[in-house]
Design a protein around this motif. Structure first.
Motif, PDB file in Angstrom:
ATOM      1  N   ALA A 197      35.812  33.574  40.206  1.00  0.00           N
ATOM      2  CA  ALA A 197      36.903  32.949  40.968  1.00  0.00           C
ATOM      3  C   ALA A 197      36.791  33.315  42.454  1.00  0.00           C
ATOM      4  N   ASN A 198      36.414  34.563  42.742  1.00  0.00           N
ATOM      5  CA  ASN A 198      36.198  34.957  44.138  1.00  0.00           C
ATOM      6  C   ASN A 198      35.103  34.104  44.773  1.00  0.00           C
ATOM      7  N   ARG A 199      34.050  33.874  44.026  1.00  0.00           N
ATOM      8  CA  ARG A 199      32.939  33.066  44.537  1.00  0.00           C
ATOM      9  C   ARG A 199      33.385  31.628  44.793  1.00  0.00           C
TER      10      ARG A 199
ATOM     11  N   THR B  92      34.344  27.269  48.507  1.00  0.00           N
ATOM     12  CA  THR B  92      35.212  26.141  48.874  1.00  0.00           C
ATOM     13  C   THR B  92      36.162  26.470  50.021  1.00  0.00           C
ATOM     14  N   GLU B  93      36.189  27.730  50.434  1.00  0.00           N
ATOM     15  CA  GLU B  93      37.026  28.196  51.541  1.00  0.00           C
ATOM     16  C   GLU B  93      38.512  27.896  51.310  1.00  0.00           C
ATOM     17  N   VAL B  94      39.012  28.383  50.153  1.00  0.00           N
ATOM     18  CA  VAL B  94      40.413  28.185  49.791  1.00  0.00           C
ATOM     19  C   VAL B  94      41.093  29.532  49.567  1.00  0.00           C
ATOM     20  N   PRO B  95      42.430  29.570  49.649  1.00  0.00           N
ATOM     21  CA  PRO B  95      43.144  30.815  49.401  1.00  0.00           C
ATOM     22  C   PRO B  95      43.316  31.155  47.912  1.00  0.00           C
ATOM     23  N   PHE B  96      43.278  30.138  47.041  1.00  0.00           N
ATOM     24  CA  PHE B  96      43.468  30.355  45.601  1.00  0.00           C
ATOM     25  C   PHE B  96      42.340  29.686  44.825  1.00  0.00           C
ATOM     26  N   SER B  97      41.862  30.356  43.798  1.00  0.00           N
ATOM     27  CA  SER B  97      40.938  29.721  42.850  1.00  0.00           C
ATOM     28  C   SER B  97      41.127  30.385  41.490  1.00  0.00           C
ATOM     29  N   MET B  98      40.840  29.607  40.445  1.00  0.00           N
ATOM     30  CA  MET B  98      41.067  30.096  39.104  1.00  0.00           C
ATOM     31  C   MET B  98      39.968  29.650  38.141  1.00  0.00           C
ATOM     32  N   VAL B  99      39.753  30.478  37.134  1.00  0.00           N
ATOM     33  CA  VAL B  99      39.057  30.105  35.908  1.00  0.00           C
ATOM     34  C   VAL B  99      40.163  30.145  34.874  1.00  0.00           C
ATOM     35  N   ASN B 100      40.466  28.995  34.305  1.00  0.00           N
ATOM     36  CA  ASN B 100      41.677  28.823  33.524  1.00  0.00           C
ATOM     37  C   ASN B 100      41.339  28.328  32.121  1.00  0.00           C
ATOM     38  N   PHE B 101      41.744  29.065  31.090  1.00  0.00           N
ATOM     39  CA  PHE B 101      41.575  28.626  29.706  1.00  0.00           C
ATOM     40  C   PHE B 101      42.930  28.168  29.175  1.00  0.00           C
TER      41      PHE B 101
ATOM     42  N   ALA C 202      41.821  33.552  33.346  1.00  0.00           N
ATOM     43  CA  ALA C 202      40.812  34.569  33.049  1.00  0.00           C
ATOM     44  C   ALA C 202      40.173  35.061  34.335  1.00  0.00           C
ATOM     45  N   GLY C 203      40.034  34.161  35.296  1.00  0.00           N
ATOM     46  CA  GLY C 203      39.527  34.517  36.612  1.00  0.00           C
ATOM     47  C   GLY C 203      40.524  34.058  37.647  1.00  0.00           C
ATOM     48  N   LEU C 204      40.772  34.906  38.633  1.00  0.00           N
ATOM     49  CA  LEU C 204      41.815  34.592  39.599  1.00  0.00           C
ATOM     50  C   LEU C 204      41.468  35.171  40.959  1.00  0.00           C
ATOM     51  N   HIS C 205      41.578  34.330  41.977  1.00  0.00           N
ATOM     52  CA  HIS C 205      41.454  34.774  43.363  1.00  0.00           C
ATOM     53  C   HIS C 205      42.732  34.367  44.082  1.00  0.00           C
ATOM     54  N   THR C 206      43.355  35.330  44.751  1.00  0.00           N
ATOM     55  CA  THR C 206      44.567  35.063  45.525  1.00  0.00           C
ATOM     56  C   THR C 206      44.339  35.549  46.954  1.00  0.00           C
ATOM     57  N   PRO C 207      45.138  35.052  47.904  1.00  0.00           N
ATOM     58  CA  PRO C 207      44.934  35.458  49.297  1.00  0.00           C
ATOM     59  C   PRO C 207      44.980  36.971  49.506  1.00  0.00           C
ATOM     60  N   ALA C 208      45.831  37.642  48.761  1.00  0.00           N
ATOM     61  CA  ALA C 208      45.946  39.094  48.917  1.00  0.00           C
ATOM     62  C   ALA C 208      44.789  39.831  48.256  1.00  0.00           C
TER      63      ALA C 208
ATOM     64  N   LYS D 204      46.456  39.165  40.968  1.00  0.00           N
ATOM     65  CA  LYS D 204      47.707  39.193  40.214  1.00  0.00           C
ATOM     66  C   LYS D 204      48.196  37.781  39.967  1.00  0.00           C
ATOM     67  N   GLY D 205      48.405  37.458  38.708  1.00  0.00           N
ATOM     68  CA  GLY D 205      48.922  36.154  38.355  1.00  0.00           C
ATOM     69  C   GLY D 205      50.322  35.912  38.872  1.00  0.00           C
ATOM     70  N   SER D 206      51.043  36.994  39.136  1.00  0.00           N
ATOM     71  CA  SER D 206      52.398  36.827  39.659  1.00  0.00           C
ATOM     72  C   SER D 206      52.379  36.140  41.024  1.00  0.00           C
ATOM     73  N   ASP D 207      51.245  36.214  41.728  1.00  0.00           N
ATOM     74  CA  ASP D 207      51.100  35.492  42.993  1.00  0.00           C
ATOM     75  C   ASP D 207      51.164  33.983  42.776  1.00  0.00           C
ATOM     76  N   LEU D 208      50.943  33.555  41.540  1.00  0.00           N
ATOM     77  CA  LEU D 208      50.950  32.139  41.191  1.00  0.00           C
ATOM     78  C   LEU D 208      52.058  31.791  40.210  1.00  0.00           C
ATOM     79  N   GLY D 209      52.999  32.686  40.003  1.00  0.00           N
ATOM     80  CA  GLY D 209      54.097  32.419  39.088  1.00  0.00           C
ATOM     81  C   GLY D 209      53.758  32.718  37.642  1.00  0.00           C
ATOM     82  N   ALA D 210      52.680  33.469  37.401  1.00  0.00           N
ATOM     83  CA  ALA D 210      52.290  33.794  36.028  1.00  0.00           C
ATOM     84  C   ALA D 210      53.109  34.968  35.507  1.00  0.00           C
ATOM     85  N   THR D 211      53.136  35.088  34.197  1.00  0.00           N
ATOM     86  CA  THR D 211      53.841  36.195  33.555  1.00  0.00           C
ATOM     87  C   THR D 211      52.861  37.014  32.745  1.00  0.00           C
ATOM     88  N   ALA D 212      53.246  38.226  32.457  1.00  0.00           N
ATOM     89  CA  ALA D 212      52.414  39.118  31.659  1.00  0.00           C
ATOM     90  C   ALA D 212      52.730  38.949  30.183  1.00  0.00           C
TER      91      ALA D 212
END
Length: 195
Positions: A45-47, A52-61, A70-76, A80-88
């Motif tokens: 997701a970082n790659r 693509t030069e974006v603040p967010f990217s995901m590998v999503n199942f 499963a894979g997550l890139h956030t600006p910070a 953390k999925g909570s950056d995208l409204g995800a729950t644990a």
């Protein structure tokens, strides 16, 4: 369209492969987080974000009931999925689960085709998605992860908070990244089976 629990329509397409996909994800050990075994998906997701030069990217199942990042890139850079409204799934883990009505990956999986939204607000079906108001999402680029059995397990995507002219180059890039990730998942399965 199927009704949402809150009474508003859920614009996520009907997913006829949900049960088969959920079984395949369980077989592969994907779709839920355990003991850091998804660090490679975070790296991917970082790659995607870098390419693509974006603040967010995901590998999503997607298992039919929810989405799992499963894979997550956030600006910070916190993953953390909570950056995208995800729950644990439980209080001891970083949230990586979201409802099917959040975002656009369920559309990619159900359609089994890449989706390019240069400005989500140009499409009434997508402009009303909760991620537009909650996170300011304005642009989406995603491709399905179709494994060797022909099942669309999830999606890889790049997301931005400003409209993006992805064009053909963006589409080719996300499709190439999806193929690369599927090859990795195939090798991972082969190694686990001792093939």
């Amino acid at each position: 369209m199927i009704p949402h629990a809150a009474g508003r329509p859920l614009l996520t397409p009907v997913d006829r492969d949900a049960a088969v996909r959920a079984h395949r994800l369980r077989t592969l050990g994907l779709g839920r987080r355990s003991d850091g075994s998804f660090d490679d998906f975070d790296a991917f997701a970082n790659r995607v974000a870098e390419v693509t030069e974006v603040p967010f990217s995901m590998v999503n199942f997607i298992d039919g009931n929810r989405q799992f990042y499963a894979g997550l890139h956030t600006p910070a850079g916190t993953h953390k999925g909570s950056d995208l409204g995800a729950t644990a799934a439980n209080s001891s883990r970083t949230g990586r689960y979201v409802a099917l009505d959040r975002g656009y990956c369920p559309h990619v999986v159900a359609r089994r085709k890449a989706l390019v939204l240069e400005d989500v607000c140009d499409y009434p079906r997508f402009a009303g998605n909760p991620v537009v108001d909650d996170m300011g999402i304005r642009s989406y680029l995603g491709a399905p992860l179709i494994d060797r059995t022909g099942i669309a397990l999830g999606a890889v995507c790049a997301v931005d908070t400003v409209p993006r002219p992805w064009g053909r180059a963006g589409l080719d890039t996300i499709k190439s990244l999806a193929r690369e990730l599927v090859r990795y998942m195939d090798r991972r399965e082969e190694n686990s089976l001792g093939i």
